[in-house]
Design a protein around this motif. Structure first.
Motif, mmCIF file in Angstrom:
data_model
loop_
_atom_site.group_PDB
_atom_site.id
_atom_site.type_symbol
_atom_site.label_atom_id
_atom_site.label_comp_id
_atom_site.label_asym_id
_atom_site.label_seq_id
_atom_site.Cartn_x
_atom_site.Cartn_y
_atom_site.Cartn_z
ATOM 1 N N THR A 32 0.823 -1.211 0.000
ATOM 2 C CA THR A 32 0.000 0.000 0.000
ATOM 3 C C THR A 32 0.855 1.259 0.000
ATOM 4 O OG1 THR A 32 -1.787 -1.135 1.171
ATOM 5 C CG2 THR A 32 -1.803 1.262 1.207
ATOM 6 N N LEU A 328 -5.909 -4.140 -0.706
ATOM 7 C CA LEU A 328 -6.664 -3.752 0.482
ATOM 8 C C LEU A 328 -7.928 -4.586 0.656
ATOM 9 C CD1 LEU A 328 -6.339 0.149 0.387
ATOM 10 C CD2 LEU A 328 -5.204 -1.434 1.938
ATOM 11 N N GLY A 332 -7.543 -7.282 3.337
ATOM 12 C CA GLY A 332 -8.409 -6.961 4.464
ATOM 13 C C GLY A 332 -9.400 -8.071 4.757
ATOM 14 N N TYR A 381 2.659 -4.418 10.751
ATOM 15 C CA TYR A 381 2.224 -3.256 9.967
ATOM 16 C C TYR A 381 3.301 -2.172 9.983
ATOM 17 C CZ TYR A 381 -0.714 0.545 8.242
ATOM 18 O OH TYR A 381 -1.225 1.584 7.509
ATOM 19 N N TRP A 413 1.952 9.677 7.519
ATOM 20 C CA TRP A 413 0.964 9.910 8.583
ATOM 21 C C TRP A 413 -0.400 9.342 8.211
ATOM 22 C CZ3 TRP A 413 2.033 10.523 13.304
ATOM 23 C CH2 TRP A 413 3.171 11.200 13.706
ATOM 24 N N LYS A 414 -0.747 9.421 6.928
ATOM 25 C CA LYS A 414 -2.008 8.809 6.502
ATOM 26 C C LYS A 414 -1.974 7.306 6.728
ATOM 27 C CE LYS A 414 -3.404 12.184 2.981
ATOM 28 N NZ LYS A 414 -3.600 12.437 1.531
ATOM 29 N N MET A 415 -0.848 6.695 6.396
ATOM 30 C CA MET A 415 -0.717 5.256 6.609
ATOM 31 C C MET A 415 -0.805 4.914 8.100
ATOM 32 S SD MET A 415 -0.432 3.581 3.763
ATOM 33 C CE MET A 415 0.187 2.036 4.395
ATOM 34 N N TRP A 417 -2.430 6.623 10.565
ATOM 35 C CA TRP A 417 -3.791 6.767 11.102
ATOM 36 C C TRP A 417 -4.754 5.766 10.485
ATOM 37 C CZ3 TRP A 417 -3.349 8.787 15.450
ATOM 38 C CH2 TRP A 417 -2.539 9.885 15.686
ATOM 39 N N TRP A 418 -4.651 5.567 9.160
ATOM 40 C CA TRP A 418 -5.519 4.570 8.522
ATOM 41 C C TRP A 418 -5.233 3.182 9.082
ATOM 42 C CZ3 TRP A 418 -4.593 6.241 2.728
ATOM 43 C CH2 TRP A 418 -5.230 7.472 2.503
ATOM 44 N N GLY A 419 -3.960 2.865 9.266
ATOM 45 C CA GLY A 419 -3.581 1.554 9.774
ATOM 46 C C GLY A 419 -4.073 1.324 11.191
ATOM 47 N N GLY A 421 -6.581 2.759 12.623
ATOM 48 C CA GLY A 421 -8.026 2.607 12.579
ATOM 49 C C GLY A 421 -8.442 1.204 12.179
ATOM 50 N N ALA A 422 -7.782 0.666 11.145
ATOM 51 C CA ALA A 422 -8.115 -0.683 10.680
ATOM 52 C C ALA A 422 -7.771 -1.737 11.733
ATOM 53 C CB ALA A 422 -7.366 -0.981 9.381
#
Length: 480
Positions: A32, A328, A332, A381, A413-415, A417-419, A421-422
């Motif tokens: 990703t 994903l 996922g 991760y 940073w997106k990775m 926070w997204w990570g 959350g998941a």
């Protein structure tokens, strides 16, 4: 410690599932971040980076017009652009308040003279010099920047000096560059003099001196059939003063209307504009004046070359975008399946039932199941994101024709926070298993709790008992 130790023992009991979860998590994180870095670079390349490019603009014969030009018919040079034509465009641009900065190249055929010989090649065939104007090309650059836009190919000087573009009174009007192949074939060295004859008159010769010897460093991209039909190794390069001093620019004396045939140079003027937005503005301004005229086109060689260089990146970004979506969705789904399978097995039923019977709350069991997810997914991760961040740039360069695809802090940073959350969602799904465990299952007619692995409940924490179960169902020992 009870929750931590039990969570760790659960992972070691199901090594296969734990390992598979780790591998899938690593793949999702690595793929990703690497894929999104490529997509991000492609968006930037077509956005901010594109807008920062210095645009050039050329008004040239269209492809249909070039088809009317023949390397063996001097009358077809009437399709060339002339200074009179360019003046029309320049006037419109100046009226619109657009500053003019341009590069000029002029080219005519030339003939060998004396013992000089041209290299074989090209597609002139058996046509005579009178039909073709000669096997040589004489090209004059007005500036150093003009030489950089050479459509016969960029070159480097391997011996001698580059051309002198000084416009002072003592400027060099005889210095010329010849190709190494041409020099070797004619025994020419730096400082040697040689003569060439003009295309329109074989008796009229011009003496030049070898100032430098060059070799091409890129392929040719010449659209003019007159230039494309010749072996480019036969091209002689000079500055404009040498070209004009030899009387090869009839337009310099306002006689362009009379010039025709091989006396008319192939004139190429490229305007330097500050940015793509200015280029769009100029094109819009010219169109309002009904320019370019029929048979001619406006283009930006620099922007065309830039966009062409992006084609490998565009292809890679398209594939990366699809790959990230597939990764994903599929990854996922597999992670959710592994987590759910891990907490819905019959062995976990036995474990939950025994724990509840011994006084462990559902909340503590849920936290244990969440920790089982965190222990595997979080470090894997993190490793995948860091690995993908370091690998994205060289990987992108190798697959996109040299374009760097670095990972920016914003993407990292997106990775993160997204990570997170998941991962939290996965952990909650695991924890919810304890809610759906019904009390009747504790008294199922199995006769015992089943062959579960060792589960220890600390008496100090629960104030009741410590139960140790062995894999042998008949050897359960309870100590009050």
């Amino acid at each position: 410690m009870f929750v931590l130790s039990n969570a760790w023992r659960a992972l070691t009991r199901f090594k296969g599932r734990t390992a598979l979860t780790a591998v899938i998590t690593l793949a999702i994180a690595f793929g990703t971040v690497a894929g999104l870095s490529i997509v991000q670079e492609d968006n930037t390349a077509h956005g901010d980076t594109y807008e920062s490019q210095q645009a050039t603009m050329a008004i040239r014969p269209s492809a249909a017009t070039w088809k009317k030009v023949s390397p063996t018919d001097s009358s077809t040079t009437k399709n060339y652009m002339t200074w009179a034509t360019y003046t029309e465009y320049a006037t419109v641009m100046q009226t619109a308040g657009i500053s003019l900065d341009f590069m000029v190249t002029e080219t005519v055929p030339a003939r060998v003279s004396g013992d000089l010989k041209a290299l074989e090649g090209g597609s002139l065939g058996s046509a005579s010099d009178d039909e073709t104007g000669g096997e040589l090309l004489w090209r004059a650059f007005w500036t150093k920047d003009s030489a950089k836009t050479n459509d016969l190919g960029t070159y480097k000087i391997v011996d001698g000096k580059a051309l002198n573009y000084d416009t002072s009174s003592d400027v060099d009007t005889t210095g010329a560059l010849v190709s190494k192949a041409f020099a070797d074939a004619n025994g020419l060295k730096v400082g040697d003099k040689f003569k060439v004859a003009t295309a329109s008159d074989a008796s009229k010769t011009v003496e030049l001196e070898v100032r430098g010897i060059y070799e091409y460093t890129s392929e040719a991209n010449a659209l003019n059939p007159v230039a494309a039909a010749r072996n480019r190794e036969n091209t002689i390069y000079t500055n404009y003063p040498a070209f004009s001093n030899a009387g090869l620019d009839p337009q310099s004396s306002d006689t362009s209307a009379k010039a025709e045939g091989w006396d008319l140079p192939d004139l190429d003027v490229v305007f330097n504009l500050t940015s793509p937005s200015v280029y769009d503005q100029v094109v819009s301004t010219l169109k309002k004046s009904k320019l370019p005229a029929k048979g001619y086109t406006i283009s930006s060689p620099s922007l065309d070359a830039y966009n062409e260089s992006l084609e490998p990146l565009d292809t890679l970004a398209s594939r990366a975008k699809t790959g990230v979506i597939v990764l994903l969705v599929a990854g996922g789904a597999l992670l959710i399946a592994l987590v759910m399978v891990g907490v819905w097995t019959s062995k976990r039923d036995d474990e939950i039932g025994m724990a509840l019977a011994c006084g462990v709350t559902r909340g503590r069991l849920g936290w244990q199941f969440m920790l089982e997810t965190f222990f595997v997914v979080v470090p894997c991760y993190a490793i995948g994101v860091v690995g993908g961040a370091f690998a994205a740039k060289p990987l992108g360069q190798a697959l996109s024709g040299g374009h760097a695809t670095p990972v920016t802090s914003d993407l990292v940073w997106k990775m993160v926070w997204w990570g997170l959350g998941a991962i939290i969602v996965l952990a909650i799904l695991a924890a919810l298993r304890t809610i759906w465990f019904g009390v009747p299952k504790m008294f199922a007619a199995d006769g015992d709790w089943g062959a579960t692995s060792a589960t220890t409940i600390d008496a100090a924490e629960h104030g009741s008992a410590t139960i140790t179960e062995n894999t042998d169902d008949t050897n359960a020992e309870a100590k009050a």
